[in-house]
Design an enzyme around this catalytic site. Structure first.
Site: not given
Ligand code: PGA
Length: 253
Positions: A98, A216, A100, A12, A10, A170, A176
């Site tokens: 997601h 992460s 976000e 983003k 992803n 997640e 992140g």
């Molecule tokens: P990350 O994000 O691997 O940067 O922690 C995962 C995601 O939000 O899909």
């Protein structure tokens, strides 16, 4: 058991068209040995989807995902993109729900359920994200929290439709942040999610549902996470922006 192993990247809101082209090239040239039971999925921003589709057209087992779509088929929704538009350029999956999107764009469970329907109507698959914030994890109520997200977002589907769903767990506190769920925490939640699917759709559907871990995930922790019996792969954010890291995670699967 015939569920697919999936590693999805992803991106983003990262990579312009030139950078995205380079990243797809680098991934293709990273010496991946793709097995038939493993799918790699790449989710660039909308602006790179069409070019990525042309770059991937001869590659087996690498699929394209969009990071979002609108729930309506068409109309006066300035700035939005429909599922049909995505289908038309060769997208196979859409990431829905997601954290976000939920947090920054106010996407509620009810809207997400409509988005799920819009994607399935176009014969694409859904990567449906769920995950609890830190305070829920600290209170120990994460299982009930995830159950509500999954029931509200997915359990209106009939069994035939549900077969096109991939679930990504997640935990928000791991996205992140560099903090990963431990292998035990991931396994425990994935088993919980699978048991919810089994209770609703039966053991066979549950056995065939791919459940990915995200948060992460990187080459150094992927092998441990992927060795958990109910972890079928990963949804990778930051590490999917570096071809060598993404390839390293794919090799761990
Ligand atoms: P990350 O994000 O691997 O940067 O922690 C995962 C995601 O939000 O899909």
């Amino acid at each position: 058991m015939s569920r697919k192993k999936i590693v999805a990247g992803n991106w983003k809101m990262n990579k312009n068209i030139f950078e995205g082209k380079q990243l797809v090239n680098d991934i293709l040239e990273s010496g991946l040995e793709l097995r038939d039971d493993l799918e790699v999925v790449i989710a660039p921003p909308f602006t790179s989807l069409e070019l990525a589709a042309s770059q991937l057209k001869d590659s087996k087992n690498i699929y394209l995902a969009a990071q979002n779509c609108h729930q309506e088929a068409s109309g006066a929704y300035t700035g939005e993109v429909s599922a049909e538009m995505l289908k038309g350029i060769g997208v196979s999956y859409v990431i829905i729900g997601h954290s976000e999107r939920r947090q920054y764009f106010g996407e509620t469970d009810a809207i997400l359920a409509q988005k799920v329907d819009a994607v399935l109507k176009q014969s694409m698959k859904v990567i449906f994200c769920c995950g609890e914030p830190l305070e829920i994890r600290e209170a120990g109520t994460q299982n009930a929290y995830i159950q509500t997200q999954i029931e509200n977002g997915l359990f209106h589907l009939d069994e035939a439709a549900f077969k096109n769903i991939v679930i990504a767990y997640e935990p928000i506190w791991a996205i992140g942040t560099g903090l990963t769920a431990s292998d035990e925490q991931a396994q425990e939640m994935h088993a919980h999610i699978r048991s919810l699917v089994a209770a609703k759709y039966g053991e066979t559907v549950a056995d065939n549902t791919s459940i990915l871990y995200g948060g992460s995930c990187k080459p150094s922790n992927a092998a441990g996470l992927f060795a958990c019996p109910d972890v079928d792969g990963g949804l990778i954010g930051g590490a999917s922006l570096v071809a060598a890291d993404f390839a390293g995670i794919i090799k761990a699967r």
